[in-house]
Motif scaffolding. Structure first.
Motif, PDB file in Angstrom:
ATOM      1  N   LEU A  70      47.325  51.937 113.826  1.00 36.08           N
ATOM      2  CA  LEU A  70      47.111  50.929 113.670  1.00 36.08           C
ATOM      3  C   LEU A  70      45.708  50.126 114.904  1.00 36.08           C
ATOM      4  N   LEU A  71      46.081  50.678 116.318  1.00 37.05           N
ATOM      5  CA  LEU A  71      45.150  50.163 117.310  1.00 37.05           C
ATOM      6  C   LEU A  71      44.096  51.486 117.312  1.00 37.05           C
ATOM      7  N   ARG A  72      43.688  52.635 116.196  1.00 38.43           N
ATOM      8  CA  ARG A  72      43.049  53.975 116.431  1.00 38.43           C
ATOM      9  C   ARG A  72      41.411  53.194 117.104  1.00 38.43           C
ATOM     10  N   GLY A  73      41.157  53.292 117.826  1.00 35.66           N
ATOM     11  CA  GLY A  73      39.702  53.055 118.531  1.00 35.66           C
ATOM     12  C   GLY A  73      39.838  51.766 119.164  1.00 35.66           C
ATOM     13  N   CYS A  74      40.958  51.368 119.857  1.00 36.31           N
ATOM     14  CA  CYS A  74      40.815  50.010 120.625  1.00 36.31           C
ATOM     15  C   CYS A  74      41.360  50.674 121.758  1.00 36.31           C
ATOM     16  N   THR A  75      40.579  49.832 122.595  1.00 38.26           N
ATOM     17  CA  THR A  75      41.157  50.089 124.161  1.00 38.26           C
ATOM     18  C   THR A  75      41.594  48.820 125.048  1.00 38.26           C
ATOM     19  N   VAL A  76      42.983  49.073 125.338  1.00 35.34           N
ATOM     20  CA  VAL A  76      43.935  47.960 125.788  1.00 35.34           C
ATOM     21  C   VAL A  76      43.853  48.255 127.444  1.00 35.34           C
ATOM     22  N   ALA A  77      42.924  47.263 128.253  1.00 33.75           N
ATOM     23  CA  ALA A  77      43.188  47.198 129.747  1.00 33.75           C
ATOM     24  C   ALA A  77      44.682  46.356 130.016  1.00 33.75           C
ATOM     25  N   VAL A  78      45.814  47.267 131.172  1.00 32.36           N
ATOM     26  CA  VAL A  78      46.726  46.906 131.026  1.00 32.36           C
ATOM     27  C   VAL A  78      46.895  46.528 132.543  1.00 32.36           C
ATOM     28  N   ALA A  79      47.143  44.829 132.960  1.00 36.67           N
ATOM     29  CA  ALA A  79      47.712  44.658 134.474  1.00 36.67           C
ATOM     30  C   ALA A  79      48.516  45.648 135.703  1.00 36.67           C
ATOM     31  N   ARG A  80      48.106  46.314 135.879  1.00 37.54           N
ATOM     32  CA  ARG A  80      49.334  46.912 136.947  1.00 37.54           C
ATOM     33  C   ARG A  80      49.153  47.386 138.592  1.00 37.54           C
ATOM     34  N   ASP A  81      50.104  46.568 138.601  1.00 37.14           N
ATOM     35  CA  ASP A  81      50.429  46.693 140.346  1.00 37.14           C
ATOM     36  C   ASP A  81      51.331  45.417 140.651  1.00 37.14           C
ATOM     37  N   ALA A  82      51.140  45.266 142.021  1.00 39.25           N
ATOM     38  CA  ALA A  82      52.477  45.041 142.464  1.00 39.25           C
ATOM     39  C   ALA A  82      52.737  43.132 141.945  1.00 39.25           C
ATOM     40  N   ALA A  83      52.516  42.329 141.521  1.00 39.19           N
ATOM     41  CA  ALA A  83      52.158  42.155 140.898  1.00 39.19           C
ATOM     42  C   ALA A  83      52.709  41.924 139.677  1.00 39.19           C
ATOM     43  N   PHE A  84      52.148  42.697 138.325  1.00 37.07           N
ATOM     44  CA  PHE A  84      52.791  42.887 137.052  1.00 37.07           C
ATOM     45  C   PHE A  84      52.391  44.976 137.374  1.00 37.07           C
ATOM     46  N   CYS A  85      54.083  44.187 137.113  1.00 36.61           N
ATOM     47  CA  CYS A  85      55.060  45.693 137.518  1.00 36.61           C
ATOM     48  C   CYS A  85      55.947  45.927 136.278  1.00 36.61           C
ATOM     49  N   PHE A  86      56.086  44.487 135.824  1.00 33.11           N
ATOM     50  CA  PHE A  86      57.344  44.582 134.288  1.00 33.11           C
ATOM     51  C   PHE A  86      56.774  45.431 133.002  1.00 33.11           C
ATOM     52  N   THR A  87      56.810  47.001 133.052  1.00 35.09           N
ATOM     53  CA  THR A  87      56.375  47.446 131.691  1.00 35.09           C
ATOM     54  C   THR A  87      56.925  48.617 132.116  1.00 35.09           C
ATOM     55  N   TYR A  88      57.473  48.242 130.172  1.00 40.46           N
ATOM     56  CA  TYR A  88      58.524  49.625 129.921  1.00 40.46           C
ATOM     57  C   TYR A  88      57.709  50.872 129.217  1.00 40.46           C
ATOM     58  N   PRO A  89      58.067  51.782 130.159  1.00 37.54           N
ATOM     59  CA  PRO A  89      57.461  52.888 129.731  1.00 37.54           C
ATOM     60  C   PRO A  89      57.290  53.762 128.072  1.00 37.54           C
ATOM     61  N   ALA A  90      58.183  53.150 128.115  1.00 37.28           N
ATOM     62  CA  ALA A  90      58.325  53.203 126.211  1.00 37.28           C
ATOM     63  C   ALA A  90      57.601  51.928 125.600  1.00 37.28           C
ATOM     64  N   ASN A  91      56.765  50.592 126.208  1.00 45.40           N
ATOM     65  CA  ASN A  91      55.914  49.939 125.087  1.00 45.40           C
ATOM     66  C   ASN A  91      54.265  51.135 125.607  1.00 45.40           C
ATOM     67  N   LEU A  92      54.017  51.751 126.618  1.00 51.60           N
ATOM     68  CA  LEU A  92      53.527  52.380 126.722  1.00 51.60           C
ATOM     69  C   LEU A  92      52.618  53.337 125.933  1.00 51.60           C
ATOM     70  N   ASP A  93      54.111  54.277 125.372  1.00 53.79           N
ATOM     71  CA  ASP A  93      54.633  54.538 124.533  1.00 53.79           C
ATOM     72  C   ASP A  93      54.043  54.451 123.577  1.00 53.79           C
ATOM     73  N   THR A  94      54.428  53.449 122.345  1.00 51.14           N
ATOM     74  CA  THR A  94      54.162  52.999 121.113  1.00 51.14           C
ATOM     75  C   THR A  94      52.354  52.289 121.728  1.00 51.14           C
ATOM     76  N   LEU A  95      52.090  51.472 122.427  1.00 50.85           N
ATOM     77  CA  LEU A  95      50.442  51.374 122.385  1.00 50.85           C
ATOM     78  C   LEU A  95      49.721  52.901 122.147  1.00 50.85           C
ATOM     79  N   ARG A  96      49.989  53.749 122.747  1.00 52.78           N
ATOM     80  CA  ARG A  96      49.699  55.061 122.246  1.00 52.78           C
ATOM     81  C   ARG A  96      49.974  55.839 121.229  1.00 52.78           C
ATOM     82  N   ALA A  97      51.523  55.519 120.440  1.00 55.77           N
ATOM     83  CA  ALA A  97      51.321  56.137 119.274  1.00 55.77           C
ATOM     84  C   ALA A  97      50.259  55.389 118.039  1.00 55.77           C
ATOM     85  N   LEU A  98      50.380  54.338 118.752  1.00 62.02           N
ATOM     86  CA  LEU A  98      49.692  53.062 117.650  1.00 62.02           C
ATOM     87  C   LEU A  98      48.381  53.732 117.395  1.00 62.02           C
ATOM     88  N   GLY A  99      47.425  54.342 118.626  1.00 63.14           N
ATOM     89  CA  GLY A  99      46.170  55.183 118.656  1.00 63.14           C
ATOM     90  C   GLY A  99      45.202  54.198 120.140  1.00 63.14           C
TER      91      GLY A  99
END
Length: 450
Positions: free
Chosen positions: A251-280
């Motif tokens: 459903l997200l094929r062709g969509c680019t998602v920018a994700v904040a990632r640093d010491a202030a924004f570090c609570f990210t499940y690897p599974a969530n990133l995997d799900t976004l990639r699986a969505l395309g």
């Protein structure tokens, strides 16, 4: 695909939080990983911090396991995938062994995974054995591996603890590992993993993190448990059944998602990133703390973390704020959760009472609290079904915005969390587990969500 994969596995549990589960799990992972074995570590329940240490120790991504959050199918699929390519699996429990709904004990019984109990043995001797007995026999059918004593004072103390453990209910003297005594770790401040208000300090923030893990691994190597090789671990082999694949529509094929990632924004499940990639989706990353502009993208995700520890940098940054404001003005979606939501408001009041101006993309104020404000499982009943997640925060928000939705507590003692919306922005203290509903997740990055 084989219907089952067999791999030794332990669930590391304790009678309460603070007993040393993370320490023991990380020590075992590091001990075996540096010996060249493939170790996969999992964490029970919603937790962003302990997995940082386990990933560093094992060298592999760490996924969360929770019968409610994941659902049994997802949980079994992740374990089967790990078992098919690993020498051993370690699962760190959450809170006490029988705490929570569902508890770590529920997981152990459901999947047949033996429990290694870690008990802080400070200031006790014979009572240690009573605690072991209670943990072992409180729940009928609980698979059991044994006990490891933590924070042992001396050799003599260890002997007393060992003598308190009985291999069965007949009162015979223990005979080592076969009777459930897996050893003891001495009390040593050098073994402590540093903490702060949300839990452990993120491993990547400490220059000596690997040295700490090596010290723990060296200590573990001196215990009966640490001296077992892979063959010895076969006593705890578990059959993990394969699960039918559940394909995710792109459903997200062709969509680019920018994700904040640093010491202030570090609570990210690897599974969530995997799900976004699986969505395309194509994922790109940026650092608000470094005042990086939002990359060219179709949607932005601001995960949780520690904005309160980096409030000055976030408040003074202009490039990131301007780029995010332009992104919103263009009508492009933003999903912000918990710590990722906090800078969107007009100001953040820190624990010392000082107020730091924030980005002002949403009306309202955020204030840190002296104690935990909310904790527990949550679900969001979206137009596309239930999206599961959790809440865990030390701040409170006041805003004139009327919430566009409220989450529903997944436990008996929780309270709903507001989902705020303005234009293309959706924000909440709710941490979503994307894999629980990929279709609802996709809508967070495509269009307004009611």
């Amino acid at each position: 695909m084989d219907r089952a994969a067999v791999c030794p596995a332990l669930l590391i549990a304790a009678p309460a939080s603070g007993q040393g589960k993370t320490t023991v799990t990380a020590a075992l992972a590091r001990l075996h990983a540096r010996a060249g074995r493939r170790v996969r570590v999992f964490k029970c329940g919603p937790d962003f911090l302990d997995p940082h240490w386990h990933q560093l120790a094992s060298g592999h991504p760490v996924h969360n396991l929770d019968l409610w959050l994941n659902g049994e199918h997802d949980l079994r699929a992740r374990l089967h995938e790990a078992a098919a390519s690993s020498d051993l699996i370690l699962i760190e429990g959450v809170m006490g062994l029988f705490d929570g709904e569902p508890s770590a004990a529920d997981l152990a019984v459901k999947l047949g995974i033996p429990v290694l109990a870690v008990i802080d043995a400070g200031s006790m001797a014979g009572t240690f054995g009573a605690l072991v007995h209670g943990l072992r026999h409180y729940r009928l059918g609980l698979p059991w591996a044994g006990v490891l004593a933590n924070r042992v004072a001396s050799e003599g103390h260890e002997k007393m603890l060992r003598a308190s453990v009985r291999g069965d209910d007949l009162g015979r003297e223990p005979a080592g590992i076969d009777a459930g005594w897996l050893g003891g770790l001495r009390r040593d401040t050098g073994f402590a993993l540093p903490e702060r208000h949300l839990g452990l300090t993120v491993a990547s923030e400490l220059p000596d993190a690997m040295a700490r893990l090596d010290a723990l691994a060296d200590a573990m190597a001196a215990t009966p448990l640490g001296q077992l090789d892979v063959t010895g671990w076969q006593r705890w082999a578990v059959h993990f059944e394969a699960q039918a694949e559940r394909p995710v529509a792109p459903l997200l094929r062709g969509c680019t998602v920018a994700v904040a990632r640093d010491a202030a924004f570090c609570f990210t499940y690897p599974a969530n990133l995997d799900t976004l990639r699986a969505l395309g989706a194509r994922l790109v990353f940026f650092s608000p703390v470094a005042d990086e502009a939002v990359p060219d993208c179709d949607a932005v995700w601001l995960p949780g973390g520690y904005p309160e520890l980096h409030a000055d940098a976030l408040g003074k940054g202009t490039r990131c704020r301007a780029a995010l404001a332009a992104h919103v003005a263009a009508g492009k979606p933003v999903w912000a959760e918990c710590g990722g939501m906090m800078p969107l408001f007009e100001g953040l009041t820190l624990a010392d009472g000082s107020r730091v101006p924030m980005w002002g993309l949403l009306p309202g104020e955020v204030a840190m609290q002296p104690r935990l404000a909310a904790l527990g499982p949550q679900r969001w009943d979206t137009a596309l079904g239930e999206l599961r997640g959790h809440t865990f925060h030390y701040s409170l928000t006041t805003s004139p915005l009327a919430p566009v939705a409220h989450t529903v507590p997944g436990g008996r003692f929780g309270r709903p969390e507001a989902v705020y919306g303005q234009g293309p922005v959706r924000a909440s203290y709710f941490h979503a587990w994307f894999a629980s509903n990929p279709e609802a997740t996709a809508q967070l990055f495509l269009a307004e969500t009611a």
